[in-house]
Write a protein that holds these residues in place. Structure first.
Motif, short mmCIF file in Angstrom:
data_model
loop_
_atom_site.label_atom_id
_atom_site.label_comp_id
_atom_site.label_asym_id
_atom_site.label_seq_id
_atom_site.Cartn_x
_atom_site.Cartn_y
_atom_site.Cartn_z
N ASN A 43 39.05 1.86 32.23
CA ASN A 43 39.43 0.88 31.43
C ASN A 43 39.29 -0.51 32.16
O ASN A 43 39.74 -1.49 31.41
CB ASN A 43 40.71 1.07 30.73
CG ASN A 43 41.74 0.96 31.46
OD1 ASN A 43 41.46 0.87 32.76
ND2 ASN A 43 42.97 1.17 31.39
N TYR A 79 28.77 0.39 23.29
CA TYR A 79 28.57 0.46 24.64
C TYR A 79 27.09 0.58 25.00
O TYR A 79 26.48 1.04 23.97
CB TYR A 79 29.58 1.20 25.47
CG TYR A 79 30.83 0.92 25.40
CD1 TYR A 79 31.47 -0.37 24.97
CD2 TYR A 79 31.78 1.77 26.47
CE1 TYR A 79 32.62 -0.67 24.94
CE2 TYR A 79 32.95 1.16 26.71
CZ TYR A 79 33.43 -0.30 25.95
OH TYR A 79 34.80 -0.57 25.93
N VAL A 102 34.04 -0.41 32.71
CA VAL A 102 34.87 -0.19 31.65
C VAL A 102 33.95 0.89 30.79
O VAL A 102 32.94 0.65 30.05
CB VAL A 102 35.03 -1.49 30.64
CG1 VAL A 102 35.70 -1.03 29.25
CG2 VAL A 102 35.95 -2.31 31.44
N GLY A 103 34.18 2.24 30.79
CA GLY A 103 33.66 3.15 29.81
C GLY A 103 33.63 4.45 30.83
O GLY A 103 34.48 4.70 31.24
N THR A 124 28.95 2.33 29.23
CA THR A 124 29.74 1.27 29.61
C THR A 124 29.62 0.09 28.77
O THR A 124 28.57 -0.16 28.32
CB THR A 124 29.48 1.06 31.13
OG1 THR A 124 28.35 0.56 31.20
CG2 THR A 124 29.99 2.03 32.13
N LYS A 125 30.77 -0.70 28.88
CA LYS A 125 30.66 -1.97 28.03
C LYS A 125 29.80 -2.86 28.59
O LYS A 125 29.18 -3.84 27.87
CB LYS A 125 32.14 -2.63 28.13
CG LYS A 125 32.29 -3.90 27.48
CD LYS A 125 33.71 -4.60 27.57
CE LYS A 125 33.78 -5.51 26.90
NZ LYS A 125 35.37 -6.13 27.08
N ASP A 126 29.52 -3.24 29.98
CA ASP A 126 28.89 -3.99 30.70
C ASP A 126 27.41 -3.28 31.01
O ASP A 126 27.27 -2.17 31.57
CB ASP A 126 29.45 -4.62 31.80
CG ASP A 126 30.78 -5.34 31.45
OD1 ASP A 126 30.43 -6.52 30.80
OD2 ASP A 126 31.86 -5.10 31.79
N PRO A 148 23.03 -1.52 22.15
CA PRO A 148 24.35 -0.80 22.07
C PRO A 148 24.09 0.13 21.08
O PRO A 148 23.55 0.15 20.36
CB PRO A 148 25.22 -2.01 21.65
CG PRO A 148 24.17 -2.94 20.95
CD PRO A 148 22.97 -2.92 21.70
#
Length: 348
Positions: A181, A249, A152-153, A135-137, A103
């Motif tokens: 979001n 992220y 998300v990102g 992104t978060k994922d 990350p």
């Protein structure tokens, strides 16, 4: 607006090195190797940039794989070749991705992407393009250029095929950007137009020279530039102020083919940390955020899903519901008996 890429200092030193005497060459080579990892000045306000190897990818791609020690993971049909990482081959119904395992907690950064898109398809008989992600994922396959929908990102898309038949003013291939979001869907039928932050035409297919894309995030200012003409010049594509991206992220890139196809190749990904001076007022304004957003752009609020009930909580709910039901029945019987007694007294 084009910005000329002047020859860097190391190239001027290297040309001198080739013409120097043997002793001077050795001393200069030691100096060159010692200074190779140093910071590089990039302009006023962005004083220096530092290459972050844990977020970067280049030949010979030793850090790519599926093991726990790899910095980059492959997914789907992505393959490591000697000169590039191929996300998808020029075949129908293929999907591939490349994701960084680490990350990113940098505040200000610049991602330089060296890529190539080519194939046998002529005119509009090719597709679909590739995407660059922050992104978060990570490692989530889906319909958005091989990644999940409602991400998300940040997503930056190099779209090579026009899905919207009625549009006339947009020429493809086309680069666009989207901040999400988790509440928005990417509209494939309209080529993402309802949610895009901006974009530009980028003729990037089947070129015989290198093509580059730069994504820069500085002081909540998002800039996307490209070098696709073989002139070593950056051209502005997207510039959006007030973009708020959380830290922590993941960077990645993905591609997807359907009935139409192309080779989508990544030659290198280089992430630089940018050192930026901030005033005390800017420090207050640029505090960490926990959900992506864009100033003056209303994104639908996310509704957090309810956590599943535990076995104890479910038992207590059922137990108290039964107790309440029994209590209500008893009270109802008592009231009914009293009403019957009053009725009999009236008749006597």
């Amino acid at each position: 607006m084009a910005t000329t890429l002047a020859p860097s200092g190391w190239w001027r030193r290297w040309r001198w090195f080739l013409s120097a005497q043997d002793g001077s060459r050795m001393l200069f080579l030691l100096f060159l190797l010692g200074s190779w990892q140093g910071p590089r000045q990039v302009g006023a306000g962005q004083t220096f940039e530092y290459l972050k190897r844990e977020h970067s990818l280049s030949k010979p791609y030793q850090g790519v794989g599926t093991g726990s020690s790899s910095l980059w993971n492959l997914m789907g049909n992505a393959m490591v070749m000697t000169q590039y990482v191929r996300l998808t081959p020029d075949m129908q119904s293929k999907q591939g991705a490349l994701w960084n395992r680490v990350p990113c907690f940098l505040r200000d950064w610049e991602l330089q992407v060296h890529f190539r898109i080519h194939g046998q398809g002529k005119k509009n008989l090719h597709g679909d393009g590739l995407a660059i992600w922050y992104t978060k994922d990570r490692m989530q396959s889906g319909p958005v250029f091989g990644n999940m929908d409602k991400f998300v990102g940040l997503g930056v898309f190099v779209d090579t095929y026009p899905n919207e038949e009625k549009q006339q003013e947009r020429v493809f291939p086309y680069i666009s950007a989207m901040v999400n979001n988790g509440s928005l869907s990417y509209d494939h039928e309209r080529d993402g137009r309802p949610t895009e932050l901006g974009g530009c035409t980028a003729i990037v297919r089947n070129l015989h020279y290198d093509t580059f894309l730069v994504i820069r995030y500085v002081k909540r200012h998002l800039t996307v530039m490209m070098d696709i003409d073989g002139k070593h010049e950056w051209r502005d594509c997207i510039e959006v102020p007030g973009v708020r991206l959380p830290r922590g992220y993941y960077f990645g890139t993905s591609s997807l083919t359907g009935d139409l196809s192309d080779n989508h190749d990544i030659i290198s990904l280089k992430l630089f940390e940018l050192t930026v001076d901030r005033t005390p007022e800017e420090e207050k304004l640029h505090r960490d955020v926990f959900l992506p957003s864009v100033d003056n752009m209303k994104l639908p609020e996310m509704t957090a899903p309810l956590a599943p009930l535990s076995g104890l909580a479910l038992f207590l709910i059922v137990f108290f519901s039964l107790v309440f039901s029994v209590f209500a029945i008893v009270i109802g019987i008592i009231l009914y008996n009293k009403w019957q007694e009053k009725s009999r007294k009236r008749f006597y």
